[in-house]
Scaffold this active site. Structure first.
Site: not given
Length: 433
Positions: A267, A296, A320, A363, A390
């Site tokens: 982040q 993710y 991931e 995410d 996001c």
């Protein structure tokens, strides 16, 4: 740039992507660096006759909004760029707007995207981060630069290959600006990436190159960089070569420590890891013994918190796609037998493993999860999903997939983790039947 026509426009509502909408002779024009209600002179940047819409930069304000302020970064100021005969660099397209007004505009944009793409009507309030600086600066812990033909650090004009040399980065944390990399000659390199960890360790500087074996010139550049670890990075092959110090940075969130190698995802806002972890745990309400998935998962930020919350009686499947990030996650979560770390595409892992879960955290990248992943998640038996996003457009599309499957949007928080830009972060909780 001087050959591009200039129009006087009355500015309408904000639109996703950092623009406002204006109209000229029936044609929609997306205008950056303006505010709703203003009258501006705007220079067209994309104006093909057969295009559905045009794009423009406001270069002079004829009638100003009361929400307009002086831009904190001259290179990103459209008016000053117009005087220079250039366009502003990208990355701070809301800097001309008062911070509270930025958040009001972001709230409007998120609500509009959710209603139009997700078919969900909801009033949104974009929240500031509790410890945000009053000027909204100094928050970026990751910054990428190009290198211009003279070897200077540079950034691109918006939607352009034109490079503008930079001599500061006001959005970056002091540890990055303190390196003063703009004083060095980076000739021969394709770009420079800088990451500052949350601890006392030195920042990491990545020298982008198309070579897997750094040559003498690259090593000489590394010697000139003071106060940082330095590595050479070939983004085409993923090769990472240590030149000085470490090839990773250390991040600390609560009781957990994380190693993030090279260009690995983390982040960007200095407070985002702690703020988002707290929001995820609150939304999930995870209890000991539950079976969870973190999709993710990156280097394991949420996985670590989830593993602690469910304890050894529970389990966490951490998925991931990036092999480098997955290796970091294995290091960061070493010794936690109830955590299963899998490297692979999320949709493929869920399809092949068919896990039975109580809840899911995801995410995804800016493009969102997509129909296939949402379908796979809703088929795991999970009764709740915490979705960190996001991008309001991709989130809204995915929200529509959830509601089509019979799920409801129980709660939604939107956080201003990217001041002076149009970006925002959301944490949503979906409940199944």
């Amino acid at each position: 740039m001087t050959q591009n026509p200039e129009l006087e426009l009355t500015i309408g509502p904000p639109a996703h992507g950092g623009h406002c909408v204006a109209r000229h002779e029936g044609r929609v024009i997306f205008v950056r660096h303006a505010l709703p209600g203003e009258v501006v002179k705007a220079r067209l940047t994309e104006h093909d006759d057969d295009a559905r819409f045009w794009r423009a930069d406001a270069t002079e304000v004829v009638q100003s909004s009361s929400d307009r302020v002086n831009h904190p970064w001259p290179l990103a100021d459209a008016g000053l760029a117009g005087l220079r005969g250039t366009r502003p660099v990208g990355g701070a397209e809301f800097g001309h707007i008062d911070l509270s007004a930025q958040r009001r505009l972001k709230s409007e944009i998120f609500s509009e995207q959710l209603a139009r793409l997700g078919k969900i009507e909801r009033d949104i309030t974009v929240e500031p981060v509790p410890d945000e600086a009053p000027d909204g600066l100094g928050w970026r812990t990751r910054v990428g630069f190009a290198v211009d033909p003279d070897g200077h650090l540079a950034m691109h004009e918006h939607r352009s290959n034109v490079l503008i040399p930079v001599a500061d980065m006001p959005l970056a944390v002091p540890a990055i600006n303190g390196l003063a990399l703009w004083n060095l000659d980076f000739s021969g390199l394709d770009g420079v990436e800088v990451a500052a960890g949350s601890g006392d360790d030195e920042p990491l500087v990545l020298l982008k190159t198309r070579q897997d074996r750094p040559n003498r010139r690259i090593r000489a550049v590394a010697e000139e960089i003071q106060g940082a670890s330095v590595a050479a990075w070939n983004p085409e092959t993923g090769s990472l070569t240590q030149l000085r110090g470490k090839t990773w940075v250390r991040e600390t969130v609560g009781n957990h420590s994380f190693r993030v190698t090279g260009e690995g995802f983390w982040q960007i806002h200095r407070s985002a890891p702690a703020v988002l972890t707290a929001a995820v745990l609150k939304g999930l309400d995870a209890a000991p013994g539950l079976r969870l998935a973190d999709l993710y998962a990156g280097a394991g930020l949420f996985t670590a918190a989830l593993a602690e919350r469910v304890g050894e009686a529970g389990s966490v499947l951490s998925v991931e796609g990036s092999s480098a990030a997955s290796r970091d996650a294995r290091r960061n979560l070493h010794g936690r037998a109830h955590v299963d770390i899998v490297q692979g595409k999320v949709e493929k892992v869920l399809r092949e493993r068919r896990p039975h879960l109580d809840a899911v955290v995801l995410d995804p990248p800016r493009a969102g999860a997509g129909r296939e992943v949402v379908r796979a998640m809703t088929g795991t038996g999970a009764k709740s999903v915490v979705y960190v996003s996001c991008d309001p457009a991709s989130f809204a599309r995915d929200a529509a997939y959830f509601t089509a499957a019979g799920w409801s949007l129980e709660s939604l928080r939107v956080l201003d983790l990217y001041p002076h830009t149009h970006h925002m972060e959301s944490v949503a909780v979906f409940r199944g039947e």
